[in-house]
Design a protein around this motif. Structure first.
Motif, PDB file in Angstrom:
ATOM      1  N   TRP A 138       0.863  -1.182   0.000  1.00 59.00           N
ATOM      2  CA  TRP A 138       0.000   0.000   0.000  1.00 59.00           C
ATOM      3  C   TRP A 138       0.898   1.230   0.000  1.00 59.00           C
ATOM      4  O   TRP A 138       1.858   1.315   0.773  1.00 59.00           O
ATOM      5  CB  TRP A 138      -0.882   0.055   1.245  1.00 59.00           C
ATOM      6  N   LEU A 139       0.587   2.196  -0.873  1.00 59.83           N
ATOM      7  CA  LEU A 139       1.279   3.482  -0.893  1.00 59.83           C
ATOM      8  C   LEU A 139       0.304   4.560  -0.468  1.00 59.83           C
ATOM      9  O   LEU A 139      -0.810   4.636  -0.988  1.00 59.83           O
ATOM     10  CB  LEU A 139       1.801   3.811  -2.297  1.00 59.83           C
ATOM     11  N   ASN A 140       0.730   5.400   0.466  1.00 60.05           N
ATOM     12  CA  ASN A 140      -0.085   6.537   0.859  1.00 60.05           C
ATOM     13  C   ASN A 140      -0.014   7.611  -0.227  1.00 60.05           C
ATOM     14  O   ASN A 140       0.759   7.498  -1.184  1.00 60.05           O
ATOM     15  CB  ASN A 140       0.418   7.093   2.194  1.00 60.05           C
ATOM     16  N   ALA A 141      -0.811   8.666  -0.089  1.00 62.70           N
ATOM     17  CA  ALA A 141      -0.801   9.751  -1.062  1.00 62.70           C
ATOM     18  C   ALA A 141       0.577  10.405  -1.116  1.00 62.70           C
ATOM     19  O   ALA A 141       1.303  10.438  -0.121  1.00 62.70           O
ATOM     20  CB  ALA A 141      -1.861  10.790  -0.693  1.00 62.70           C
ATOM     21  N   TYR A 157      12.465   0.239  -2.524  1.00 65.96           N
ATOM     22  CA  TYR A 157      13.159   1.502  -2.265  1.00 65.96           C
ATOM     23  C   TYR A 157      12.105   2.597  -2.116  1.00 65.96           C
ATOM     24  O   TYR A 157      11.450   2.986  -3.087  1.00 65.96           O
ATOM     25  CB  TYR A 157      14.123   1.830  -3.401  1.00 65.96           C
ATOM     26  N   LEU A 158      11.933   3.076  -0.877  1.00 68.29           N
ATOM     27  CA  LEU A 158      10.938   4.110  -0.612  1.00 68.29           C
ATOM     28  C   LEU A 158      11.560   5.469  -0.925  1.00 68.29           C
ATOM     29  O   LEU A 158      12.391   5.981  -0.185  1.00 68.29           O
ATOM     30  CB  LEU A 158      10.489   4.055   0.850  1.00 68.29           C
ATOM     31  N   ARG A 159      11.152   6.055  -2.027  1.00 71.78           N
ATOM     32  CA  ARG A 159      11.691   7.361  -2.428  1.00 71.78           C
ATOM     33  C   ARG A 159      11.107   8.497  -1.606  1.00 71.78           C
ATOM     34  O   ARG A 159      11.803   9.450  -1.258  1.00 71.78           O
ATOM     35  CB  ARG A 159      11.396   7.618  -3.900  1.00 71.78           C
ATOM     36  N   SER A 160       9.802   8.416  -1.355  1.00 66.87           N
ATOM     37  CA  SER A 160       9.147   9.463  -0.589  1.00 66.87           C
ATOM     38  C   SER A 160       7.834   8.939  -0.062  1.00 66.87           C
ATOM     39  O   SER A 160       7.278   7.949  -0.564  1.00 66.87           O
ATOM     40  CB  SER A 160       8.895  10.704  -1.465  1.00 66.87           C
ATOM     41  N   GLY A 161       7.320   9.593   0.981  1.00 69.44           N
ATOM     42  CA  GLY A 161       6.018   9.241   1.504  1.00 69.44           C
ATOM     43  C   GLY A 161       6.027   8.033   2.418  1.00 69.44           C
ATOM     44  O   GLY A 161       6.949   7.844   3.211  1.00 69.44           O
ATOM     45  N   GLU A 162       5.024   7.171   2.265  1.00 72.22           N
ATOM     46  CA  GLU A 162       4.750   6.133   3.245  1.00 72.22           C
ATOM     47  C   GLU A 162       4.227   4.880   2.573  1.00 72.22           C
ATOM     48  O   GLU A 162       3.430   4.960   1.628  1.00 72.22           O
ATOM     49  CB  GLU A 162       3.721   6.680   4.237  1.00 72.22           C
ATOM     50  N   LEU A 163       4.664   3.736   3.066  1.00 72.81           N
ATOM     51  CA  LEU A 163       4.159   2.468   2.543  1.00 72.81           C
ATOM     52  C   LEU A 163       3.878   1.503   3.680  1.00 72.81           C
ATOM     53  O   LEU A 163       4.416   1.623   4.785  1.00 72.81           O
ATOM     54  CB  LEU A 163       5.130   1.845   1.540  1.00 72.81           C
ATOM     55  N   PHE A 191       4.335  -4.404   8.130  1.00 75.83           N
ATOM     56  CA  PHE A 191       4.915  -3.241   8.801  1.00 75.83           C
ATOM     57  C   PHE A 191       4.786  -2.011   7.914  1.00 75.83           C
ATOM     58  O   PHE A 191       4.507  -2.097   6.719  1.00 75.83           O
ATOM     59  CB  PHE A 191       6.387  -3.485   9.170  1.00 75.83           C
ATOM     60  N   LEU A 192       4.989  -0.859   8.536  1.00 71.73           N
ATOM     61  CA  LEU A 192       4.863   0.445   7.886  1.00 71.73           C
ATOM     62  C   LEU A 192       6.204   1.157   7.931  1.00 71.73           C
ATOM     63  O   LEU A 192       6.924   1.090   8.933  1.00 71.73           O
ATOM     64  CB  LEU A 192       3.799   1.272   8.611  1.00 71.73           C
ATOM     65  N   VAL A 193       6.524   1.861   6.851  1.00 67.13           N
ATOM     66  CA  VAL A 193       7.719   2.708   6.808  1.00 67.13           C
ATOM     67  C   VAL A 193       7.328   4.048   6.200  1.00 67.13           C
ATOM     68  O   VAL A 193       6.647   4.091   5.172  1.00 67.13           O
ATOM     69  CB  VAL A 193       8.854   2.074   5.969  1.00 67.13           C
ATOM     70  N   ARG A 194       7.755   5.137   6.849  1.00 66.43           N
ATOM     71  CA  ARG A 194       7.481   6.476   6.339  1.00 66.43           C
ATOM     72  C   ARG A 194       8.793   7.246   6.215  1.00 66.43           C
ATOM     73  O   ARG A 194       9.591   7.275   7.148  1.00 66.43           O
ATOM     74  CB  ARG A 194       6.526   7.222   7.265  1.00 66.43           C
ATOM     75  N   GLN A 195       8.994   7.864   5.055  1.00 63.11           N
ATOM     76  CA  GLN A 195      10.189   8.677   4.830  1.00 63.11           C
ATOM     77  C   GLN A 195       9.868  10.126   5.168  1.00 63.11           C
ATOM     78  O   GLN A 195       8.939  10.714   4.620  1.00 63.11           O
ATOM     79  CB  GLN A 195      10.629   8.574   3.368  1.00 63.11           C
ATOM     80  N   GLU A 196      10.633  10.695   6.099  1.00 63.34           N
ATOM     81  CA  GLU A 196      10.477  12.091   6.459  1.00 63.34           C
ATOM     82  C   GLU A 196      11.767  12.828   6.142  1.00 63.34           C
ATOM     83  O   GLU A 196      12.740  12.221   5.677  1.00 63.34           O
ATOM     84  CB  GLU A 196      10.131  12.231   7.951  1.00 63.34           C
ATOM     85  N   ASN A 197      11.795  14.129   6.383  1.00 63.27           N
ATOM     86  CA  ASN A 197      13.000  14.911   6.138  1.00 63.27           C
ATOM     87  C   ASN A 197      14.097  14.517   7.117  1.00 63.27           C
ATOM     88  O   ASN A 197      13.996  14.789   8.311  1.00 63.27           O
ATOM     89  CB  ASN A 197      12.700  16.408   6.276  1.00 63.27           C
TER      90      ASN A 197
END
Length: 322
Positions: A138-141, A157-163, A191-197
């Motif tokens: 699942w990819l968030n907005a 590879y999570l480039r941005s956002g959340e999965l 599990f969930l992973v979110r990329q932040e600054n």
């Protein structure tokens, strides 16, 4: 045709701006001939304000010049002809005084740096995909990820956002999510992973995961645990009552959390700029809030909290204390 200028930016209802937008849409269509380019140059030369309006538009759209050749046509086509699109461009000009990011409007819809990602979502849309091995993703907005499944491992590879990923069993090929700060290796199923600054956030929904930062720090999280990590540190976060996967159903849950966290959750679902004062961001909120109708969420907040919403344009909302 005299219009006020604020901080060097044209007023959003300036007719010169409207004409400049029409010129930019026409010339970026790929169908303009030499006579139209000559007429455009003549129009700019007629009045210094014409050229100034064009320069400001070029500041916003100039990022296109640096895109790979194969990306030019679809990106430009997204800006063509539609009167609705021109209205969006015109509204966005009101933001130039406070927002100098190139191609701001397009960035808010689909970030340019993610156009080549294997999977991506624009503003306000989520994605569910069954992967080749049977895992579910699942990819968030406003999120993007690349997929690289090999004989020795399955890599996301999570480039941005959340999965969120529900991992299909495969003893010979571990599933690993890569972030800018390190990797998250599945030791279980969900599990969930979110990329932040400058950091990444991990929440374990079932079983466990292993975090390995690029600086050599490692740690294991069990079901129900959360952590934030950067290149050199892993910070365990306190357990909460919220369901971190609620966004897959179009909601976000908060229990006595600061308003700034709710704003961060709904920003990927809004095309415009949503700002808040520091004092407003510290207010505590509890509830389940719809993501797909952010206006409803904002209205509910204004009714129940001591805040005021100011709408400078339909794409720029600011929140402050009453």
């Amino acid at each position: 045709m005299q219009q006020a200028m604020k901080n060097g930016a044209p007023a959003e209802d300036d007719p010169i701006v409207a004409v400049a937008i029409d010129w930019m849409v026409r010339l970026r269509s790929g169908e303009a001939d030499a006579a139209q380019w000559e007429a455009f140059a003549h129009w700019q030369a007629l009045d210094s304000r014409h050229a100034a309006a064009v320069r400001r538009l070029e500041l916003a759209l100039g990022t296109f010049a640096s895109l790979p050749d194969k990306s030019h046509r679809p990106v430009r086509r997204a800006l063509l002809v539609s009167p609705g699109r021109r209205r969006v461009l015109r509204d966005s000009l009101g933001l130039f005084a406070v927002c100098t990011t190139g191609a701001w409007l397009l960035q808010r819809q689909t970030p340019l740096e993610t156009l080549t990602a294997d999977l991506r979502t624009p503003t306000g849309q989520r994605l569910h995909r069954v992967l080749a091995d049977g895992s579910e993703l699942w990819l968030n907005a406003r999120s993007a990820a690349d997929i690289d499944f090999r004989s020795d491992g399955r890599h996301l590879y999570l480039r941005s956002g959340e999965l969120i990923v529900t991992v299909a069993p495969d003893a010979d090929r571990p599933l690993i999510v890569h972030t800018d700060q390190g990797t998250v290796r599945a030791l279980g199923t969900r599990f969930l992973v979110r990329q932040e600054n400058g950091r990444a956030v991990v929440a374990v929904l079932h079983s466990s995961v292993r975090i390995d930062s690029i600086g050599g720090v490692s740690g294991i999280l069990a079901e129900g645990q959360h952590a934030r990590f950067d290149a050199h540190h892993i910070e365990r976060l306190p357990n909460t009552f919220e369901d971190p996967a609620a966004w897959t159903d179009g909601f976000t849950e908060l229990h006595d959390r600061p308003l700034c966290e709710l704003i961060a959750a709904i920003r990927p679902y809004r095309s415009g700029l949503l700002r808040y004062s520091e004092a407003a961001g510290e207010l505590r909120v509890t509830g389940t809030f719809p993501l797909d109708d952010s206006e409803r969420t904002l209205s509910a907040l204004e009714e129940t909290l001591p805040i005021t919403l100011r709408r400078h344009t339909r794409y720029w909302v600011s929140i402050d204390l009453r």
